[in-house]
Motif scaffolding. Sequence first.
Motif, PDB file in Angstrom:
ATOM      1  N   UNK A  27      -0.752  19.086  52.244  1.00  0.00           N
ATOM      2  CA  UNK A  27      -0.052  17.935  52.828  1.00  0.00           C
ATOM      3  C   UNK A  27       1.381  17.945  52.317  1.00  0.00           C
ATOM      4  N   UNK A  28       2.295  17.461  53.147  1.00  0.00           N
ATOM      5  CA  UNK A  28       3.692  17.388  52.733  1.00  0.00           C
ATOM      6  C   UNK A  28       4.186  15.946  52.849  1.00  0.00           C
ATOM      7  N   UNK A  29       5.216  15.626  52.071  1.00  0.00           N
ATOM      8  CA  UNK A  29       5.765  14.271  52.107  1.00  0.00           C
ATOM      9  C   UNK A  29       6.432  14.014  53.455  1.00  0.00           C
ATOM     10  N   UNK A  30       6.546  12.721  53.778  1.00  0.00           N
ATOM     11  CA  UNK A  30       7.170  12.330  55.033  1.00  0.00           C
ATOM     12  C   UNK A  30       6.258  12.372  56.234  1.00  0.00           C
ATOM     13  N   UNK A  31       4.969  12.694  56.007  1.00  0.00           N
ATOM     14  CA  UNK A  31       3.999  12.756  57.100  1.00  0.00           C
ATOM     15  C   UNK A  31       2.732  11.997  56.716  1.00  0.00           C
ATOM     16  N   UNK A  32       1.924  11.664  57.725  1.00  0.00           N
ATOM     17  CA  UNK A  32       0.578  11.116  57.499  1.00  0.00           C
ATOM     18  C   UNK A  32      -0.434  12.168  57.931  1.00  0.00           C
ATOM     19  N   UNK A  33      -1.341  12.503  57.032  1.00  0.00           N
ATOM     20  CA  UNK A  33      -2.311  13.571  57.270  1.00  0.00           C
ATOM     21  C   UNK A  33      -3.708  12.967  57.210  1.00  0.00           C
ATOM     22  N   UNK A 186       2.754  -0.459  59.865  1.00  0.00           N
ATOM     23  CA  UNK A 186       4.194  -0.636  59.672  1.00  0.00           C
ATOM     24  C   UNK A 186       4.600  -0.131  58.282  1.00  0.00           C
ATOM     25  N   UNK A 187       3.790  -0.486  57.276  1.00  0.00           N
ATOM     26  CA  UNK A 187       4.079  -0.046  55.906  1.00  0.00           C
ATOM     27  C   UNK A 187       3.980   1.472  55.801  1.00  0.00           C
ATOM     28  N   UNK A 188       2.944   2.047  56.425  1.00  0.00           N
ATOM     29  CA  UNK A 188       2.769   3.504  56.389  1.00  0.00           C
ATOM     30  C   UNK A 188       3.979   4.199  57.009  1.00  0.00           C
ATOM     31  N   UNK A 189       4.445   3.690  58.146  1.00  0.00           N
ATOM     32  CA  UNK A 189       5.600   4.308  58.801  1.00  0.00           C
ATOM     33  C   UNK A 189       6.859   4.179  57.950  1.00  0.00           C
ATOM     34  N   UNK A 190       7.020   3.049  57.264  1.00  0.00           N
ATOM     35  CA  UNK A 190       8.171   2.874  56.375  1.00  0.00           C
ATOM     36  C   UNK A 190       8.091   3.844  55.193  1.00  0.00           C
ATOM     37  N   UNK A 191       6.883   4.022  54.661  1.00  0.00           N
ATOM     38  CA  UNK A 191       6.709   4.951  53.544  1.00  0.00           C
ATOM     39  C   UNK A 191       7.012   6.387  53.976  1.00  0.00           C
ATOM     40  N   UNK A 192       6.607   6.742  55.187  1.00  0.00           N
ATOM     41  CA  UNK A 192       6.922   8.089  55.693  1.00  0.00           C
ATOM     42  C   UNK A 192       8.439   8.288  55.786  1.00  0.00           C
ATOM     43  N   UNK A 194      10.545   6.967  53.918  1.00  0.00           N
ATOM     44  CA  UNK A 194      11.043   7.096  52.541  1.00  0.00           C
ATOM     45  C   UNK A 194      10.545   8.392  51.891  1.00  0.00           C
ATOM     46  N   UNK A 195      10.005   9.300  52.720  1.00  0.00           N
ATOM     47  CA  UNK A 195       9.536  10.623  52.291  1.00  0.00           C
ATOM     48  C   UNK A 195       8.304  10.550  51.385  1.00  0.00           C
ATOM     49  N   UNK A 196       7.438   9.578  51.636  1.00  0.00           N
ATOM     50  CA  UNK A 196       6.124   9.528  50.974  1.00  0.00           C
ATOM     51  C   UNK A 196       5.114  10.196  51.898  1.00  0.00           C
ATOM     52  N   UNK A 197       4.235  11.008  51.338  1.00  0.00           N
ATOM     53  CA  UNK A 197       3.156  11.618  52.113  1.00  0.00           C
ATOM     54  C   UNK A 197       1.923  10.731  52.077  1.00  0.00           C
ATOM     55  N   UNK A 198       1.324  10.482  53.214  1.00  0.00           N
ATOM     56  CA  UNK A 198       0.132   9.629  53.317  1.00  0.00           C
ATOM     57  C   UNK A 198      -1.073  10.498  53.652  1.00  0.00           C
ATOM     58  N   UNK A 199      -2.118  10.402  52.844  1.00  0.00           N
ATOM     59  CA  UNK A 199      -3.400  11.042  53.174  1.00  0.00           C
ATOM     60  C   UNK A 199      -4.335   9.918  53.606  1.00  0.00           C
TER      61      UNK A 199
END
Length: 500
Positions: A27-33, A186-192, A194-199
């Motif tokens: 997984x990479x940051x800035x995406x939701x996997x 909305x929070x998940x998209x904001x975190x993406x 901000x270059x956070x990776x979401x699993x």
Amino acid sequence: MGTRVDMKGISIEFPGVKALSDVDFSVRTGTAHALVGANGAGKSTLMKVLSGAHVHYSGDIYLDGIKRQIRSPKEAQGHGIQIVYQEVDTSLIPYLTVGENVMLNEMVQNMGQKQLVKWKNLHNAAAQILQDMNIHVSSKQLVKDLTLAQKQMVLIARAVSTECKFLILDEPTAPLSHRETTELFRIVNELKQKDVGIIFISHRLPEIFEICEDITIMRNGEHVTCRKTGDINQKDVVELMLGKTMDEQFPEVNAAIGDIVLEVKGLSDAGKIKDVNLHLKAGEIIGLAGLVGAGKTELCKVLFGHTSIRVGEVILNGRRLSLKTPHDAVKNGLALVPEERRKEGVLVQESVTSNLTAASLGEFSSTLSFLNRKAEKEKATEMIASLGIKTPSGEARVEHLSGGNQQKVAIGKWLIADADVYIFDEPTKGVDVGAKKDIFHLIAKLARNGKAIIYASSELSEIIGITNRTYVLYDGSTVIELKTNKTNEEELLYYSTGGE
């Protein structure tokens, strides 16, 4: 490109169970996997390895190509890896405030430094985090007084309160309403951004296709495939999860409807429930529909004697009941499969056998109150086979089972006890499509055997698929009764949101 995590050749075993076998995951940051699979596929186990909760694994973990040792939650957090578990009550401290729970990681890090906690600063910091996430909860409120949905959001607030590069969300939307799910996305998209990776671990496939760019599918502790969500559809995902084609999910019930078994008249408790009226017949499945917070769980608990009746009547087979404790309910032939299975439905530290026979120990006891272990074991073994519970043995502890198998154990104990009225509160929460189908068939079989069923769910498709009649709850009251084959999800949602 941001930061990248690569897990390579991850394997792990528990007593009698190989939970993961040579699994790769990236997984990479800035995406939701999305990470999906049937219950027991190994999704949560793999993420517990990444977050440092399971340390006895083999294989390697790389951050940006550099091999890293992650053998504790602290080491994972040091690399910016945070996890929000599905069972929120196991991760929060109920007698502390929201602010203290949100800032808990920081408080723990400062322990031993002989400095006073500046409570005003702590609550101001927590309140700012909550405000940024649009979570309308006071930082000074006790966590024990929050709803399940609010607890989930507090956990997410805690995770992002620290330097977070990768946020693991395990079934995050299971306790959330549609509005709260929209807020979470909305929070998940904001975190993406901000270059956070979401699993994102979820059994709700439409959500995965809405929020995730990539999807990894697991089955039986092994990696099956990794695809872009735009290159695969829901039907293919389900078939890859199960390793077979998926037949019709809801069974034909075809139960003979008998006389009225249960009547509820003008029922109110001291809190949420207000003037509820309903009736239930033998062989009938009635739905309790409504959004999260409508009062479905509270009504189920009142009917099971868990909370007190202030006014109104509960009549079973023509006899008014006095329901002051769950023991009263069980004695009168009522059974509840609760929403929070790990907290209220099963004894996670006990064996599968002990859980299955917990509600009917009298059947296995002699006149001298000695427990007939042989008879108990034989009955449990029969139930394990009947329900298809995946466990190495009846002696395995329930905490080591997947969510779907834990739910089957929670249901199985009441099948042995043989109740007259079965109350199911969100029975498929956090359960994969294969286990859901098993649960629907169990409920249909109970109805065909003349049992009366209450099915409470915010999943309106399930209400439509499995019930005969539906009562819609709004703000703690029954607002309308509908024949399920004469309604649809749109009408149920209309009344669930306060439509008249």
